[in-house]
Design an enzyme around this catalytic site. Structure first.
Site, short mmCIF file in Angstrom:
data_model
loop_
_atom_site.label_atom_id
_atom_site.label_comp_id
_atom_site.label_asym_id
_atom_site.label_seq_id
_atom_site.Cartn_x
_atom_site.Cartn_y
_atom_site.Cartn_z
N TYR A 56 0.85 -1.19 0.00
CA TYR A 56 0.00 0.00 0.00
C TYR A 56 0.89 1.24 0.00
O TYR A 56 1.34 1.70 1.05
CB TYR A 56 -0.91 0.03 1.23
CG TYR A 56 -1.95 -1.06 1.29
CD1 TYR A 56 -2.32 -1.77 0.16
CD2 TYR A 56 -2.57 -1.38 2.49
CE1 TYR A 56 -3.28 -2.76 0.23
CE2 TYR A 56 -3.53 -2.37 2.57
CZ TYR A 56 -3.89 -3.06 1.44
OH TYR A 56 -4.84 -4.05 1.51
N HIS A 132 -1.69 -12.09 0.99
CA HIS A 132 -2.51 -11.06 0.34
C HIS A 132 -3.36 -11.63 -0.79
O HIS A 132 -4.51 -11.20 -0.98
CB HIS A 132 -1.60 -9.96 -0.20
CG HIS A 132 -2.25 -8.62 -0.26
ND1 HIS A 132 -1.54 -7.45 -0.17
CD2 HIS A 132 -3.54 -8.25 -0.40
CE1 HIS A 132 -2.38 -6.42 -0.26
NE2 HIS A 132 -3.60 -6.89 -0.40
N SER A 210 -13.65 -3.60 2.09
CA SER A 210 -14.63 -2.93 1.22
C SER A 210 -16.06 -3.17 1.70
O SER A 210 -16.94 -3.51 0.91
CB SER A 210 -14.49 -3.39 -0.23
OG SER A 210 -13.26 -3.00 -0.77
N PRO A 211 -16.34 -2.97 3.01
CA PRO A 211 -17.67 -3.28 3.54
C PRO A 211 -18.76 -2.34 3.05
O PRO A 211 -19.94 -2.62 3.22
CB PRO A 211 -17.48 -3.17 5.06
CG PRO A 211 -16.36 -2.19 5.22
CD PRO A 211 -15.43 -2.48 4.07
N GLY A 215 -17.13 2.61 -0.72
CA GLY A 215 -17.75 3.89 -0.36
C GLY A 215 -19.10 4.12 -0.99
O GLY A 215 -19.83 5.04 -0.61
N PHE A 216 -19.49 3.29 -1.97
CA PHE A 216 -20.75 3.51 -2.67
C PHE A 216 -21.95 3.46 -1.72
O PHE A 216 -22.90 4.24 -1.85
CB PHE A 216 -20.92 2.47 -3.78
CG PHE A 216 -22.16 2.69 -4.61
CD1 PHE A 216 -22.16 3.60 -5.64
CD2 PHE A 216 -23.33 1.99 -4.34
CE1 PHE A 216 -23.31 3.82 -6.40
CE2 PHE A 216 -24.47 2.19 -5.09
CZ PHE A 216 -24.46 3.11 -6.12
N LEU A 217 -21.92 2.55 -0.73
CA LEU A 217 -23.06 2.36 0.15
C LEU A 217 -23.17 3.44 1.24
O LEU A 217 -24.08 3.38 2.06
CB LEU A 217 -23.00 0.97 0.78
CG LEU A 217 -23.16 -0.19 -0.21
CD1 LEU A 217 -22.97 -1.54 0.47
CD2 LEU A 217 -24.51 -0.13 -0.90
#
Length: 334
Positions: A56, A132, A210-211, A215-217
């Site tokens: 990262y 990973h 990515s829960p 970020g869409f939700l």
């Protein structure tokens, strides 16, 4: 914040903080001093679980995320749990963006990686060390045997696998018990739910990355949303196109209605839904804003009954949704 147990004995905060976005994939890197400040604010908010990885970073500094996490959390070394990852590099010569992934879990690579991560994280051991991505050229038994060796040497205390499947997980676990898998999971990406019964059988935790579907939700992005083409993977993610926004209208309306009913935000509902589903699920949302860290942490206070969870799942099962980003492609390089 309440705590949860991953595997048999690794106690972490009910929500962790995914640190990738400070340095990679979600826009131009955050200033180092701001990252350090935000990470230390997270500790005061009750976060004790922080997730990073050796890859990262930026082209200028491929390992900067680990360096910043190490520097920021050094004063809290006895209070926090840090997970990092090995076995992956980016194919920066491919001409494709996001860069394809090149898995490499050879024992020699792992042993070199752990030494670098320990130095950058300023720690004498890594609490949870994730493979990973699965390397098709290295057997799960060989990876697990290397993890056993690192545990005997005191360099790691627990290990896990990211994007694990059942066969690989069972074979690895038989050699060296796995503490957690770290897989993509959200209301828009539920393809790993069939693995849950296996995790319960083997007493393995589930770390959900990515829960909120990148970020869409959060329900904060509408038509015309623009993202940095150079630094932000969301510029190419299918769920953020204008067509997808329209296709996902029912989902966003449903999420907003639930949020109003529970006096919460859509982000909190997205997290509470998985927190209330299983006691061994730990989501690790990422953010660059202190107010979002506080908002996410409060999701732990929202209670959804099993009946409510079942109803939500049934509605999601029959709801039209767009495609959602499923991760970067694996490069044929070895």
């Amino acid at each position: 914040m309440k705590t949860r147990i991953l595997g048999k004995d690794l106690t972490v905060s009910a929500l962790g903080l995914g640190c990738m976005g400070f340095s990679h994939a979600y826009g131009a890197p955050t200033k180092s001093e701001d990252v350090i400040s935000l990470l230390r604010q997270a500790v005061t908010l009750g976060y004790t679980f922080f997730d990073t990885a050796e890859v990262y970073g930026t082209q200028e500094n491929p390992h900067i995320n680990e360096e910043l996490v190490g520097k920021a959390l050094a004063p809290y070394s006895k209070e926090v749990i840090i997970s990092s990852k090995f076995g992956l590099r980016f194919d920066t010569d491919s001409g494709i963006y996001p860069y394809p992934l090149v898995p490499d879990s050879r024992p020699s690579t792992i042993k070199k990686s752990v030494e670098g991560s320990l130095k950058r994280l300023k720690r004498d051991h890594i609490d949870l060390y994730f493979q990973h991505r699965i390397d098709p050229n290295v057997s799960p038994e060989e990876v697990a045997d290397t993890m056993s060796e690192l545990m005997r040497e005191g360099k790691i205390t627990h290990w896990g696998i990211s994007e694990a499947n059942e066969e690989y997980l069972r074979r690895a676990h038989a050699v060296c018990p796995v503490t957690a898998v770290q897989n993509r999971y959200s209301m828009m990406a539920r393809h790993y739910e069939p693995l849950f019964s296996v995790l319960e059988e083997l007493h393995i935790g589930f770390v959900a990355f990515s829960p909120m579907a990148n970020g869409f939700l959060t329900s904060k992005y509408g038509k015309g949303a623009k993202f940095d083409q150079q630094y932000d993977y969301r510029a190419t993610m299918p769920q953020f196109t204008d067509e997808a926004i329209e296709k996902n209208r029912s989902l966003l309306d449903f999420l907003n209605d639930l949020a109003k009913e529970k006096n919460a935000t859509p982000a909190q509902i997205s997290l509470a839904w998985m927190l209330c589903k299983k006691p061994w699920i730990v989501p690790i949302p990422g953010t660059r804003k202190a107010e979002r860290m506080k908002e996410n942490a409060s999701a732990d206070d929202i209670i959804l009954s099993q009946q409510e969870i079942d109803k939500i799942d049934e509605i999601l099962d029959h709801m039209e949704m767009s495609e959602v980003f499923g991760g970067s492609k694996i490069s044929p390089k070895t």
